[in-house]
Design a protein around this motif. Structure first.
Motif, short mmCIF file in Angstrom:
data_model
loop_
_atom_site.label_atom_id
_atom_site.label_comp_id
_atom_site.label_asym_id
_atom_site.label_seq_id
_atom_site.Cartn_x
_atom_site.Cartn_y
_atom_site.Cartn_z
N ILE A 163 0.86 -1.18 0.00
CA ILE A 163 0.00 0.00 0.00
C ILE A 163 0.90 1.24 0.00
N GLY A 164 0.45 2.31 -0.66
CA GLY A 164 1.23 3.54 -0.69
C GLY A 164 0.36 4.73 -1.03
N LEU A 165 0.72 5.88 -0.48
CA LEU A 165 0.01 7.12 -0.78
C LEU A 165 0.64 7.79 -1.99
N LEU A 166 -0.21 8.34 -2.87
CA LEU A 166 0.23 8.98 -4.10
C LEU A 166 -0.35 10.38 -4.23
N GLN A 167 0.18 11.16 -5.16
CA GLN A 167 -0.38 12.46 -5.56
C GLN A 167 -0.74 13.33 -4.37
N ASP A 168 0.27 13.73 -3.61
CA ASP A 168 0.05 14.59 -2.44
C ASP A 168 -0.97 13.99 -1.48
N GLU A 169 -0.94 12.66 -1.35
CA GLU A 169 -1.79 11.92 -0.42
C GLU A 169 -3.28 11.99 -0.76
N LEU A 170 -3.60 12.22 -2.02
CA LEU A 170 -4.99 12.24 -2.46
C LEU A 170 -5.41 10.94 -3.11
N ALA A 171 -4.47 10.00 -3.25
CA ALA A 171 -4.77 8.70 -3.84
C ALA A 171 -4.00 7.62 -3.09
N LEU A 172 -4.54 6.41 -3.14
CA LEU A 172 -3.96 5.27 -2.44
C LEU A 172 -3.77 4.14 -3.45
N ALA A 173 -2.56 3.63 -3.55
CA ALA A 173 -2.27 2.50 -4.44
C ALA A 173 -2.11 1.25 -3.59
N SER A 174 -2.64 0.13 -4.11
CA SER A 174 -2.49 -1.14 -3.39
C SER A 174 -2.19 -2.25 -4.38
N THR A 175 -1.43 -3.23 -3.91
CA THR A 175 -1.12 -4.42 -4.70
C THR A 175 -1.53 -5.65 -3.90
N SER A 176 -1.65 -6.78 -4.62
CA SER A 176 -2.20 -7.95 -3.97
C SER A 176 -1.54 -9.23 -4.47
N THR A 206 -2.83 -7.87 -8.94
CA THR A 206 -3.42 -6.62 -9.42
C THR A 206 -2.89 -5.41 -8.68
N LEU A 207 -2.98 -4.30 -9.37
CA LEU A 207 -2.72 -2.98 -8.82
C LEU A 207 -4.05 -2.24 -8.81
N GLN A 208 -4.40 -1.62 -7.70
CA GLN A 208 -5.60 -0.79 -7.62
C GLN A 208 -5.20 0.58 -7.13
N ILE A 209 -5.87 1.60 -7.68
CA ILE A 209 -5.68 2.97 -7.21
C ILE A 209 -7.04 3.53 -6.84
N ARG A 210 -7.11 4.08 -5.64
CA ARG A 210 -8.35 4.67 -5.12
C ARG A 210 -8.13 6.13 -4.83
N SER A 211 -9.12 6.95 -5.14
CA SER A 211 -9.06 8.37 -4.83
C SER A 211 -9.52 8.58 -3.40
N LEU A 212 -8.74 9.32 -2.61
CA LEU A 212 -9.11 9.64 -1.23
C LEU A 212 -9.76 11.01 -1.12
N GLU A 213 -9.78 11.74 -2.21
CA GLU A 213 -10.32 13.09 -2.22
C GLU A 213 -11.84 13.05 -2.19
N GLY A 214 -12.41 13.72 -1.20
CA GLY A 214 -13.86 13.84 -1.10
C GLY A 214 -14.58 12.56 -0.74
N THR A 215 -13.87 11.62 -0.07
CA THR A 215 -14.52 10.37 0.31
C THR A 215 -14.70 10.31 1.81
N GLY A 216 -15.63 9.51 2.23
CA GLY A 216 -15.83 9.26 3.64
C GLY A 216 -14.98 8.11 4.14
#
Length: 111
Positions: free
Chosen positions: A67-80, A84-94
């Motif tokens: 797991i790692g934080l990306l783009q000024d900590e507005l996105a989260l990358a994860s591997t499994s 697979t690689l997944q990227i999630r946006s943390l901006e504006g989420t609960g």
């Protein structure tokens, strides 16, 4: 160079933690666990007695290995382990059940 560590709290996750990422302001910890991705709001030093509970924010089809934080900590990358690689946006989420904005197979084996 001398490095000193100070224990400020103890937090539990529901499954084994394989990797972590911490926001630069120490407000959140993101954990790659055997059953998914978790976020945990870290209490301030004044509220050190609080015991926050982690929230599952996403899953892979197998163990989340990195797991790692990306783009000024507005996105989260994860591997499994599913490769697979997944990227999630943390901006504006609960921070609950965040759907990946990118999901791509990068290996035929664990990443």
């Amino acid at each position: 160079m001398k490095i000193e560590l100070e224990k400020t709290g103890r937090y539990s996750f529901p499954m084994g933690v394989l990797d972590i990422a911490v926001r630069s302001d120490d407000s959140f910890v993101y954990a790659a666990c055997m059953d998914g991705l978790y976020s945990l709001a870290v209490p301030t030093r004044d509220a050190a007695n609080e015991k926050p509970k982690p929230t599952c924010i996403g899953r892979h089809t197998s163990y989340v290995s990195g797991i790692g934080l990306l783009q000024d900590e507005l996105a989260l990358a994860s591997t499994s382990y599913d490769g697979t690689l997944q990227i999630r946006s943390l901006e504006g989420t609960g921070n609950e059940n965040i759907e990946p904005r990118l999901q791509k197979s990068i290996h035929p084996f664990w990443s």
